[in-house]
Scaffold this motif. Structure first.
Motif, PDB file in Angstrom:
ATOM      1  N   THR A  34       0.980  -1.088   0.031  1.00  0.00           N
ATOM      2  CA  THR A  34       0.126  -0.085   0.047  1.00  0.00           C
ATOM      3  C   THR A  34       1.168   1.144  -0.241  1.00  0.00           C
ATOM      4  O   THR A  34       1.899   1.299   0.763  1.00  0.00           O
ATOM      5  N   PHE A  35       0.618   2.156  -0.908  1.00  0.00           N
ATOM      6  CA  PHE A  35       1.509   3.263  -0.971  1.00  0.00           C
ATOM      7  C   PHE A  35       0.573   4.441  -1.686  1.00  0.00           C
ATOM      8  O   PHE A  35      -0.237   4.365  -2.364  1.00  0.00           O
ATOM      9  N   TYR A  36       1.275   5.696  -1.627  1.00  0.00           N
ATOM     10  CA  TYR A  36       0.374   6.901  -2.222  1.00  0.00           C
ATOM     11  C   TYR A  36       1.169   7.190  -3.706  1.00  0.00           C
ATOM     12  O   TYR A  36       2.367   7.179  -3.763  1.00  0.00           O
ATOM     13  N   VAL A  37       0.266   7.419  -4.323  1.00  0.00           N
ATOM     14  CA  VAL A  37       0.842   7.685  -5.766  1.00  0.00           C
ATOM     15  C   VAL A  37       0.663   9.348  -6.085  1.00  0.00           C
ATOM     16  O   VAL A  37      -0.625   9.628  -5.936  1.00  0.00           O
ATOM     17  N   SER A  38       1.637  10.165  -6.395  1.00  0.00           N
ATOM     18  CA  SER A  38       1.257  11.499  -6.447  1.00  0.00           C
ATOM     19  C   SER A  38       0.810  11.790  -7.850  1.00  0.00           C
ATOM     20  O   SER A  38       0.911  11.204  -8.753  1.00  0.00           O
ATOM     21  N   PRO A  39       0.264  13.221  -7.783  1.00  0.00           N
ATOM     22  CA  PRO A  39      -0.491  13.508  -9.148  1.00  0.00           C
ATOM     23  C   PRO A  39       0.834  13.372 -10.294  1.00  0.00           C
ATOM     24  O   PRO A  39       1.705  13.739  -9.855  1.00  0.00           O
ATOM     25  N   PRO A  40       0.206  13.522 -11.464  1.00  0.00           N
ATOM     26  CA  PRO A  40       1.243  13.618 -12.549  1.00  0.00           C
ATOM     27  C   PRO A  40       1.891  14.755 -12.644  1.00  0.00           C
ATOM     28  O   PRO A  40       1.512  15.667 -12.121  1.00  0.00           O
ATOM     29  N   GLY A  41       3.124  14.888 -13.001  1.00  0.00           N
ATOM     30  CA  GLY A  41       4.051  15.804 -12.859  1.00  0.00           C
ATOM     31  C   GLY A  41       4.924  16.175 -11.675  1.00  0.00           C
ATOM     32  O   GLY A  41       5.798  16.985 -11.347  1.00  0.00           O
ATOM     33  N   ARG A 126      -3.547   8.172 -12.260  1.00  0.00           N
ATOM     34  CA  ARG A 126      -4.047   9.096 -11.293  1.00  0.00           C
ATOM     35  C   ARG A 126      -3.693   8.986  -9.995  1.00  0.00           C
ATOM     36  O   ARG A 126      -3.188   7.910  -9.389  1.00  0.00           O
ATOM     37  N   SER A 127      -3.628  10.131  -9.239  1.00  0.00           N
ATOM     38  CA  SER A 127      -3.230   9.950  -7.738  1.00  0.00           C
ATOM     39  C   SER A 127      -4.148   9.316  -6.950  1.00  0.00           C
ATOM     40  O   SER A 127      -5.264   9.367  -7.130  1.00  0.00           O
ATOM     41  N   GLY A 128      -3.525   8.781  -5.695  1.00  0.00           N
ATOM     42  CA  GLY A 128      -4.459   8.009  -4.673  1.00  0.00           C
ATOM     43  C   GLY A 128      -3.494   7.176  -3.979  1.00  0.00           C
ATOM     44  O   GLY A 128      -2.512   7.131  -4.341  1.00  0.00           O
ATOM     45  N   MET A 129      -4.327   6.528  -3.270  1.00  0.00           N
ATOM     46  CA  MET A 129      -3.698   5.321  -2.557  1.00  0.00           C
ATOM     47  C   MET A 129      -3.967   4.195  -3.117  1.00  0.00           C
ATOM     48  O   MET A 129      -4.865   3.904  -3.758  1.00  0.00           O
TER      49      MET A 129
END
Length: 183
Positions: A34-41, A126-129
């Motif tokens: 489980t991890f966070y994906v940052s917004p594009p860019g 897309r960003s999110g968990m």
């Protein structure tokens, strides 16, 4: 390298609840990340920050600004000429400048991009968990997809990679996700 099924959640608590449910469904702790994906860019992939040196969205904006600026300038000059008796000899110039600025703004806003969701792909992640599950068999893949659907995960995807010690080691945030068929 094995198969990974992953789903995105908008909130941390939803991802935590989904993780607990995946473990109850029989997956081992070592199979789950489980991890966070940052917004594009915002992935900090280059020395100067960001993902890439060039902004792909800027290409569309530049074309829109050029088209809008020219059209706005012409319209502004016509309006300026019509208001010349009120403003004076600078009316066409002022009208053209104001029209060009309005045209630039309208042109930059008119350029839209297809997000690809209807064809089953996304042009970017897309960003999110993110909750990712390493699936050793087709049976485990189907079980992971079923649980993620029940938990209303967003953008459920299938990927190849390695999860070790709770970390998706070769995860690439710039790689567009291959969505699982949701029909």
């Amino acid at each position: 390298m094995g198969n990974i099924i992953a789903g995105r959640f908008d909130q941390q608590i939803s991802a935590d609840e989904a993780r607990a449910e995946i473990l109850r469904a029989g997956f081992a702790e070592e199979q789950v990340s489980t991890f966070y994906v940052s917004p594009p860019g915002q992935h900090d992939m280059t020395l100067i920050g960001g993902d890439e040196i060039k902004s792909h969205g800027a290409e569309h904006t530049e074309r829109g600004i050029a088209k809008g600026g020219i059209a706005g300038g012409v319209v502004g000059a016509v309006i300026g000429a019509a208001t010349m008796p009120v403003i004076g000899p600078v009316a066409p110039v002022v009208g053209a400048l104001v029209g060009a600025h309005v045209g630039d703004l309208a042109g930059s806003l008119s350029e839209t991009e297809d997000d690809g969701t209807e064809s089953g792909t996304l042009p970017y992640r897309r960003s999110g968990m993110m909750l990712a599950i390493s699936a050793a068999s087709e049976d485990e893949e189907a079980r992971a997809v079923r649980v993620l659907r029940e938990l209303q995960a967003l953008d459920i995807e299938r990927a190849e990679g390695t999860i070790a010690n709770g970390d998706w080691e070769d995860f690439d945030p710039l790689q567009p996700p291959r969505l699982v068929d949701l029909h």
